[in-house]
Design an enzyme around this catalytic site. Structure first.
Site, PDB file in Angstrom:
ATOM      1  CE  LYS A 242      39.876  65.046  18.781  1.00  0.00           C
ATOM      2  NZ  LYS A 242      39.278  63.847  18.170  1.00  0.00           N
ATOM      3  NE  ARG A 316      35.028  55.571  23.506  1.00  0.00           N
ATOM      4  CZ  ARG A 316      35.060  54.964  22.330  1.00  0.00           C
ATOM      5  NH1 ARG A 316      35.196  53.658  22.239  1.00  0.00           N
ATOM      6  NH2 ARG A 316      34.939  55.670  21.211  1.00  0.00           N
TER       7      ARG A 316
HETATM    8  N1  BES Z   1      35.351  64.198  20.472  1.00  0.00           N
HETATM    9  C1  BES Z   1      35.702  63.143  19.620  1.00  0.00           C
HETATM   10  C2  BES Z   1      34.610  62.771  18.623  1.00  0.00           C
HETATM   11  C3  BES Z   1      34.293  63.794  17.571  1.00  0.00           C
HETATM   12  C4  BES Z   1      34.942  63.765  16.358  1.00  0.00           C
HETATM   13  C5  BES Z   1      33.308  64.723  17.803  1.00  0.00           C
HETATM   14  C6  BES Z   1      34.632  64.698  15.392  1.00  0.00           C
HETATM   15  C7  BES Z   1      32.995  65.643  16.819  1.00  0.00           C
HETATM   16  C8  BES Z   1      33.653  65.631  15.633  1.00  0.00           C
HETATM   17  C9  BES Z   1      36.024  61.894  20.441  1.00  0.00           C
HETATM   18  O1  BES Z   1      36.557  62.116  21.675  1.00  0.00           O
HETATM   19  C10 BES Z   1      37.012  61.111  19.625  1.00  0.00           C
HETATM   20  O2  BES Z   1      38.058  61.614  19.388  1.00  0.00           O
HETATM   21  N2  BES Z   1      36.623  59.906  19.229  1.00  0.00           N
HETATM   22  C11 BES Z   1      37.468  59.082  18.443  1.00  0.00           C
HETATM   23  C12 BES Z   1      37.290  57.672  18.908  1.00  0.00           C
HETATM   24  C13 BES Z   1      38.319  56.715  18.397  1.00  0.00           C
HETATM   25  C14 BES Z   1      39.688  57.059  18.957  1.00  0.00           C
HETATM   26  C15 BES Z   1      37.933  55.319  18.771  1.00  0.00           C
HETATM   27  C16 BES Z   1      37.045  59.229  16.988  1.00  0.00           C
HETATM   28  O3  BES Z   1      35.867  59.429  16.709  1.00  0.00           O
HETATM   29  O4  BES Z   1      37.927  59.182  16.125  1.00  0.00           O
HETATM   30 ZN    ZN Z   2      38.670  62.366  21.644  1.00  0.00          ZN
END
Ligand code: BES
Ligand code: ZN
Ligand code: ZN
Length: 466
Positions: A242, A316
């Site tokens: 991230k 997921r």
């Molecule tokens: N934990 C995150 C989602 C999230 C983002 C929760 C911001 C709370 C605040 C999840 O694991 C994630 O990173 N999802 C990605 C999915 C993408 C790579 C398809 C996302 O939301 O960007």
């Molecule tokens: Zn994630």
């Protein structure tokens, strides 16, 4: 801070009163309030210290607005030097006032070397008939305190709250609330062939844990409910790292799991006639030489293979194995999963609303009713076959991310749907709490940090089960 029901209006330092712009006129302090410029606007307040009176504005006397105004009142009182306060309550507002006080007055001070001290010790909820309000009062306290319990765990930093310490917390809750508890560490996860969940946690110095808690009522259960929670104690994104600004707050990626713990705590303390199973996948998503990679193909517990195209879509991968395990272990009437699954859910619904997905409209309507009763906000995100096709993989059975950038909350829900057995399709709902679980600015009865989203909603839903 001690909260009690009483019929004695006179034994507190100050009286809190909720006023609309119309009811101001009927009050004996109407003239002074007008002089002070108090118009009864929602969440505005006016102290009349000499009259021992705190006026709180509400647009109307609805539960949602009383809860919000009670939160403002309690924060103001905690910052004052008063030691006690009275709120006038009745059948209609008791739940909202209790929630406003407990949830709005919540502070997380574990990491403050000198936490601010408040002089406020006693809250009196004043009513004519203490007996008739006793039950709703006690129920509201149980649910609000379970919500704070959830908030405490979510707010704990990843150094203190990792998969193994998460398991310890679950064991403690099981002991306190007489729940059955079964914990699977990595050797048992391997026996269970939970390779997707194990892959996500592989680069962490903490062993992944599957936690299974069970509450069985004393009398025959009306229904069996499985609650499944995403428990990413930290989500760095893994090798699909991230950006630094998005990584801050990712301790909250365990909020689904913490909500599920809060739910089973509330339900066991309310002694509801249902059997509840809480399944938690507690995992830390880190980087390192041992990390799982984009390009890997994982064999999930179900036997389906998943192409990893993004290691940040890890929730997921944990949930697909935990959902599969939960369905094999318990034949439930309802299967609900809770996860901070996608940033896309916030784009779709805003940060205050939980996204609900699933096949059964009847079940979704039950949840909408529970949302109205509990004051939590939920919105439906509809599945469709076109979005489902975007998860196609050329090398495995399914990809862990969609091939298109839109509808990401729904494609995440559809990914999970691939792991729901045919006989359970109408029993399952997925709740994306990415926005609603955590906040950096206060709203409604939520203060900085975790909100405890899901606990009030599901407690309310389960109370109505026939
Ligand atoms: N934990 C995150 C989602 C999230 C983002 C929760 C911001 C709370 C605040 C999840 O694991 C994630 O990173 N999802 C990605 C999915 C993408 C790579 C398809 C996302 O939301 O960007
Ligand atoms: Zn994630
Ligand atoms: Zn995540």
């Amino acid at each position: 801070m001690d909260i009690q029901l009483t019929n004695n209006v006179d034994n507190a330092d100050i009286l809190v009163d909720f006023l609309t712009k119309d009811t101001i006129k009927t009050k004996e302090n109407a003239e002074i309030l007008e002089l002070a410029g108090f118009l009864g606007e929602q969440d505005s307040i006016c102290f009349l210290h000499e009259k021992k009176y705190l006026a709180c504005g509400v647009d109307e006397a609805s539960e949602d607005l009383i809860r919000s105004a009670s939160s403002v009142a309690i924060k103001t009182l905690k910052a004052s030097k008063y030691t006690s306060a009275s709120f006038v309550v009745n059948q209609e507002n008791i739940k909202a006032v209790v929630e406003g006080i407990i949830l709005g007055g919540y502070e997380y001070t574990r990491y403050k070397s000198k936490p601010k001290e408040s002089t406020l010790e006693n809250i009196n909820l004043v009513c004519d008939d203490v007996k008739s309000l006793q039950n709703p009062f006690e129920e509201a306290v149980i649910v609000a305190e379970a919500t704070c319990y959830t908030r405490d765990i979510v707010n704990t930093i990843p150094e203190d709250l990792h998969p193994e310490s998460f398991a310890k917390i679950a064991i403690e809750l099981a002991q306190e609330n007489s729940l059955e508890c079964n914990i699977l560490a990595e050797d048992r996860l391997k026996d269970e062939k939970m390779e997707a969940m194990l892959a996500v946690g592989r680069a962490s110095r903490h062993e992944s844990q599957l936690i299974h808690l069970t509450y069985k009522p004393k009398t025959k259960a009306k229904k069996i409910i499985s609650l499944v929670g995403k428990g990413l104690t930290y989500d760095s994104g893994g090798l699909s790292l991230k950006p630094s600004t998005s990584m801050v707050t990712m301790k909250m990626d365990k909020a689904g799991a913490c909500a599920v713990l809060g739910m089973i705590k509330a339900i066991s303390e309310l002694k509801l006639d249902v059997e509840v199973h809480a399944f938690i996948g507690a995992v830390e998503n880190m980087i390192g030489g041992d990390a799982y990679k984009p390009d890997d193909v994982l064999v999930t517990r179900s036997g389906k293979t998943v192409e990893v195209r993004n290691t940040d879509a890890e929730g997921r991968l944990v949930l697909c194995d935990v959902l599969d395990y939960a369905q094999d272990k318990v034949k439930a009437d309802y299967i609900f999963d809770f996860a901070t699954l996608t940033g896309a859910c916030m784009v779709a619904l805003g940060q205050y609303t939980t996204g609900v997905m699933g096949h059964s409209n009847k079940l979704k309507h039950g949840i909408f009713d529970a949302a109205n009763n509990s004051g939590e906000l939920v919105g439906s995100l509809p599945f469709n076959r076109h979005l489902k096709m975007l998860l196609k993989s050329d090398i495995g059975d399914i990809s862990n991310v969609s091939s298109k950038p839109y509808g990401g909350a729904i494609t995440a829900g559809l990914f999970l749907d691939n792991f729901i057995k045919e006989e359970n399709k109408d029993k399952w709902l997925h709740f994306d709490i990415a926005g609603s679980a955590y906040t950096e600015s206060p709203w409604d009865c939520n203060v900085y940090g975790a909100t405890g989203a899901g606990v009030r909603l599901i407690s309310s839903f389960i109370k109505t089960i026939e």
